[in-house]
Design an enzyme around this catalytic site. Structure first.
Site, PDB file in Angstrom:
ATOM      1  N   ARG A  91      -2.370  -4.879   4.965  1.00 18.46           N
ATOM      2  CA  ARG A  91      -2.874  -5.381   6.120  1.00 18.46           C
ATOM      3  C   ARG A  91      -4.271  -4.561   6.331  1.00 18.46           C
ATOM      4  NH1 ARG A  91       1.041  -3.699  10.941  1.00 18.46           N
ATOM      5  NH2 ARG A  91       1.999  -1.774  10.258  1.00 18.46           N
TER       6      ARG A  91
ATOM      7  N   ASN B 141       0.807  -1.355  -0.074  1.00 18.07           N
ATOM      8  CA  ASN B 141      -0.039  -0.044  -0.079  1.00 18.07           C
ATOM      9  C   ASN B 141       0.707   0.982  -0.163  1.00 18.07           C
ATOM     10  OD1 ASN B 141       0.231  -1.357   2.930  1.00 18.07           O
ATOM     11  ND2 ASN B 141      -0.175   0.830   3.330  1.00 18.07           N
TER      12      ASN B 141
ATOM     13  N   TYR C  18      15.633  -5.451  13.985  1.00 18.46           N
ATOM     14  CA  TYR C  18      15.475  -5.496  12.604  1.00 18.46           C
ATOM     15  C   TYR C  18      16.531  -6.097  11.867  1.00 18.46           C
ATOM     16  CZ  TYR C  18      15.091  -3.168   8.015  1.00 18.46           C
ATOM     17  OH  TYR C  18      14.939  -2.774   6.492  1.00 18.46           O
TER      18      TYR C  18
ATOM     19  N   LYS D 136      16.373  -9.556   9.650  1.00 18.39           N
ATOM     20  CA  LYS D 136      16.698  -9.573   8.341  1.00 18.39           C
ATOM     21  C   LYS D 136      17.823 -10.582   8.043  1.00 18.39           C
ATOM     22  CE  LYS D 136      14.091  -6.361   6.431  1.00 18.39           C
ATOM     23  NZ  LYS D 136      13.101  -6.738   5.731  1.00 18.39           N
TER      24      LYS D 136
ATOM     25  N   ASP E  45       8.449   5.899   4.938  1.00 16.53           N
ATOM     26  CA  ASP E  45       8.150   6.201   6.405  1.00 16.53           C
ATOM     27  C   ASP E  45       8.825   5.225   7.392  1.00 16.53           C
ATOM     28  OD1 ASP E  45       6.024   7.701   5.473  1.00 16.53           O
ATOM     29  OD2 ASP E  45       4.370   6.210   5.747  1.00 16.53           O
TER      30      ASP E  45
ATOM     31  N   VAL F   1      16.122   4.319   1.424  1.00 15.04           N
ATOM     32  CA  VAL F   1      15.019   4.931   0.747  1.00 15.04           C
ATOM     33  C   VAL F   1      13.986   5.767   1.375  1.00 15.04           C
ATOM     34  CG1 VAL F   1      12.928   4.389  -1.045  1.00 15.04           C
ATOM     35  CG2 VAL F   1      15.002   2.716  -0.726  1.00 15.04           C
TER      36      VAL F   1
END
Ligand SMILES: NC(=O)c1ccc[n+]([C@@H]2O[C@H](COP(=O)([O-])OP(=O)(O)OC[C@H]3O[C@@H](n4cnc5c(N)ncnc54)[C@H](OP(=O)(O)O)[C@@H]3O)[C@@H](O)[C@H]2O)c1
Length: 305
Positions: free
Chosen positions: A43, A20, A229, A233, A263, A260
């Protein structure tokens, strides 16, 4: 709720998780522009349908919405049923959905001016200072980024095996590189793919979280700064390599999009979401018979270390 789009018999079918916004939305746009039928998942149904409408408004057809919360088994099963009934196969799975595994201490502010003049390291340093790493956020990071992604893969595996060559792209990060793990033994275990098992990955993540709660990350050589995180990963990379060995009929690769402006990074990155997405889509559209069990950084094969 799903939109109705016709898909000719030879069309490739792709699922993108977390489609999204951010990189995921641009991955959907690029795949659909290349003639792939895309199941954009999100979601939240309202946000997902709005994203499909946004693409449609820009002349991108061939995108259909389906709800997917990657930490919810019944939501994953619902997507698998939909794909089975509607397409009978899946050609490309882009596991993009993820969270930072941290609490953001600032309100989301997309004004990028504050980053002008800062290099990549200064921006990353700003990010680390702008978050709190609590045990709850770390646990959620591991549950979402590692276990959520793994459960989606497990549920969609039979559909990928019904494709002529199913491709999984796990959106990874240079934060998942093994160099961030200072514990030599753990680093070696995660790189010893012939011996490594899924059970051992579970044990290592349990140990990491136990040490996190005890305030013993540094003492045991776990990563710091976006610790959960990085661990999620790194273990996702290792799991991808295990899967690639187990399923030579598939192509299972990891891809780092670059740093990038989204958010997740509070817009501190240096690439646009579209530039990041190109690095993912390049891997998703590799010709049949291409590499598997490989890590790609910004579109190029690189080391997991
Ligand atoms: N941005 C970077 O610099 C960077 C660098 C390296 C790797 N990556 C990776 O790139 C991928 C995309 O990140 P991004 O920067 O585009 O982040 P983003 O803008 O924050 O988007 C994350 C997406 O994941 C979704 N998501 C989060 N938790 C979910 C869940 N439990 N179930 C389903 N969807 C969920 C979000 O949905 P909601 O909108 O509902 O929250 C959103 O669609 C991630 O895998 C990230 O780790 C990003």
């Amino acid at each position: 709720m799903e939109g109705a789009i016709p898909s000719p018999p030879n069309t490739r079918i792709a699922v993108v998780t977390g489609g999204n916004k951010g990189i995921g939305l641009e991955v959907c746009r690029l795949l659909a522009s290349g003639g792939v039928t895309v199941v954009l998942t999100a979601r939240d149904e309202t946000r997902g349908l709005a994203a499909v409408e946004k693409l449609r408004g820009q002349g991108i057809s061939g995108v259909v919405f389906h709800q997917l919360e990657i930490t919810d088994a019944s939501s994953i099963a619902g997507l698998a049923d939909f794909l089975k009934t509607r397409f009978g196969k899946l050609d490309i799975l882009v596991n993009n959905a993820a969270i930072g595994g941290v609490e953001y201490v600032q309100e989301l502010d997309t004004n990028e001016e504050k980053f002008s003049g800062l290099d990549v390291y200064q921006r990353l340093e700003w990010m680390v200072k702008s978050v709190n790493e609590t045990f709850d956020s770390a646990k959620e990071g591991v549950q979402t980024n590692y276990y959520g992604t793994k459960h989606v893969i497990e549920a969609l595996l039979p559909l990928l095996q019904s494709s002529s060559e199913g491709k999984i792209v796990n959106v990874s990060s240079d934060y998942g590189l093994l160099t961030f793990i200072k514990n030599e033994g753990v680093r070696q275990e995660l790189n010893d793919i012939e011996k490594l098992t899924e059970q051992r990955l579970d044990e290592l993540l349990d140990k990491f979280l136990t040490d996190f709660e005890a305030g013993a990350l540094e003492a045991h050589g776990w990563p710091n700064g976006f610790a959960a995180y990085k661990m999620a990963k790194a273990t996702m990379n290792a799991y991808s390599r295990i899967l690639a060995r187990r399923h030579p009929e598939l192509r299972v690769n990891c891809a780092h999009p670059g740093y990038v402006k989204t958010d997740m990074t509070m817009s501190s990155g240096v690439l646009t979401p579209e530039e990041g997405a190109r690095n993912i889509v390049k891997v998703a559209l590799l010709p049949d018979g291409g590499p598997t069990g490989v890590y790609f950084a910004k579109g190029k094969e690189a080391s997991f270390m």
